[in-house]
Design a protein around this motif. Structure first.
Motif, PDB file in Angstrom:
ATOM      1  N   ARG A  13       0.837  -1.215   0.000  1.00  0.00           N
ATOM      2  CA  ARG A  13       0.000   0.000   0.000  1.00  0.00           C
ATOM      3  C   ARG A  13       0.864   1.254   0.000  1.00  0.00           C
ATOM      4  NH1 ARG A  13      -5.397  -0.112   1.322  1.00  0.00           N
ATOM      5  NH2 ARG A  13      -5.204   1.923   2.306  1.00  0.00           N
ATOM      6  N   TYR A  49      -5.907  -2.578  -7.563  1.00  0.00           N
ATOM      7  CA  TYR A  49      -7.282  -2.431  -7.055  1.00  0.00           C
ATOM      8  C   TYR A  49      -7.567  -3.364  -5.869  1.00  0.00           C
ATOM      9  CZ  TYR A  49      -8.794   0.647 -10.859  1.00  0.00           C
ATOM     10  OH  TYR A  49      -8.950   1.710 -11.712  1.00  0.00           O
ATOM     11  N   ARG A  50      -6.701  -4.347  -5.650  1.00  0.00           N
ATOM     12  CA  ARG A  50      -6.843  -5.175  -4.443  1.00  0.00           C
ATOM     13  C   ARG A  50      -6.570  -4.363  -3.187  1.00  0.00           C
ATOM     14  NH1 ARG A  50      -2.778  -8.834  -3.900  1.00  0.00           N
ATOM     15  NH2 ARG A  50      -3.773  -9.495  -1.978  1.00  0.00           N
ATOM     16  N   ASP A  53      -9.700   0.405  -3.654  1.00  0.00           N
ATOM     17  CA  ASP A  53     -10.857   0.007  -4.452  1.00  0.00           C
ATOM     18  C   ASP A  53     -11.209   0.969  -5.576  1.00  0.00           C
ATOM     19  OD1 ASP A  53     -11.973   2.112  -3.083  1.00  0.00           O
ATOM     20  OD2 ASP A  53     -13.316   0.882  -1.859  1.00  0.00           O
ATOM     21  N   SER A  54     -10.549   2.128  -5.630  1.00  0.00           N
ATOM     22  CA  SER A  54     -10.817   3.074  -6.706  1.00  0.00           C
ATOM     23  C   SER A  54      -9.618   4.002  -6.886  1.00  0.00           C
ATOM     24  CB  SER A  54     -12.058   3.922  -6.385  1.00  0.00           C
ATOM     25  OG  SER A  54     -11.794   4.750  -5.265  1.00  0.00           O
TER      26      SER A  54
END
Length: 204
Positions: A13, A49-50, A53-54
């Protein structure tokens, strides 16, 4: 989920946000796509996208990181020893300096923040609440020590923050740079004077 997999997920992330921030600076917020971010990371867009989510969620994450740095710096100043007036002065000038450097001096990041504020992202609202709260904590300490005279702490913090908006808000910093008005030091002097105890026996 194990601690190892949690760490890997957090690391991924963070890498996505780092790459996104870099691309925002290099090619602009609007032109950057999830596919661009994925390509740099050698991942598929589906894998990105995992974790987000956008596309908007990635943008919010970058903004959260940038604004979080300002919040941490403000809180560090609030936690220092010393007079409330000195710390408040340092806090207000630091928020102005950091926002100027991060957003106004960088046209691509300024574009990102401008859109974020137009869309009223929750991250922007949370940021202003955080900064106002930190300002309020310093004012509260000044009121407790008799350095400040405040009838309503929440209103005082909101007034101080609103009074500084020309020097806090990225769009206003840019738009007002060459327009007449008080300097940052003059505005801070005005805010602190408004918090200082009134002279007694003036008949007013």
């Amino acid at each position: 989920m194990t601690l190892v997999s949690e760490h890997i997920e957090l690391d991924t992330r963070e890498r996505i946000l780092e790459v996104a921030a870099r691309l925002f600076r290099e090619i602009g917020y609007q032109k950057t796509t999830v596919a661009d971010i994925a390509k740099v990371l050698r991942m598929s867009p589906a894998n990105v996208y995992r974790f987000f989510d956008s596309k908007k969620a990635i943008h919010e994450g970058v903004a959260r990181t940038l604004m979080g740095g300002v919040e941490e710096a403000a809180q560090a100043i609030a936690n220092r020893p010393g007079s409330a007036a000195f710390r408040l002065r340092e806090l207000l000038s630091t928020v102005h300096r950091m926002n100027s450097e991060r957003y106004v001096g960088d046209s691509k990041l300024h574009e990102m923040v401008e859109i974020a504020m137009e869309e009223d992202w929750d991250v922007c609202v949370t940021h202003m609440e955080q900064i106002t709260g930190t300002i309020g904590s310093v004012i509260a300490e000044g009121a407790a020590s008799g350095e400040f005279e405040v009838a309503d702490l929440q209103v005082a913090a909101l007034c101080a923050c609103t009074g500084m908006m020309r020097f806090f808000h990225p769009q206003m910093i840019a738009q007002c740079a060459n327009k007449p008005g008080p300097s940052i030091d003059q505005m801070i002097d005005f805010v602190i004077a408004g918090l200082s105890p009134r002279a007694k026996g003036t008949g007013k």
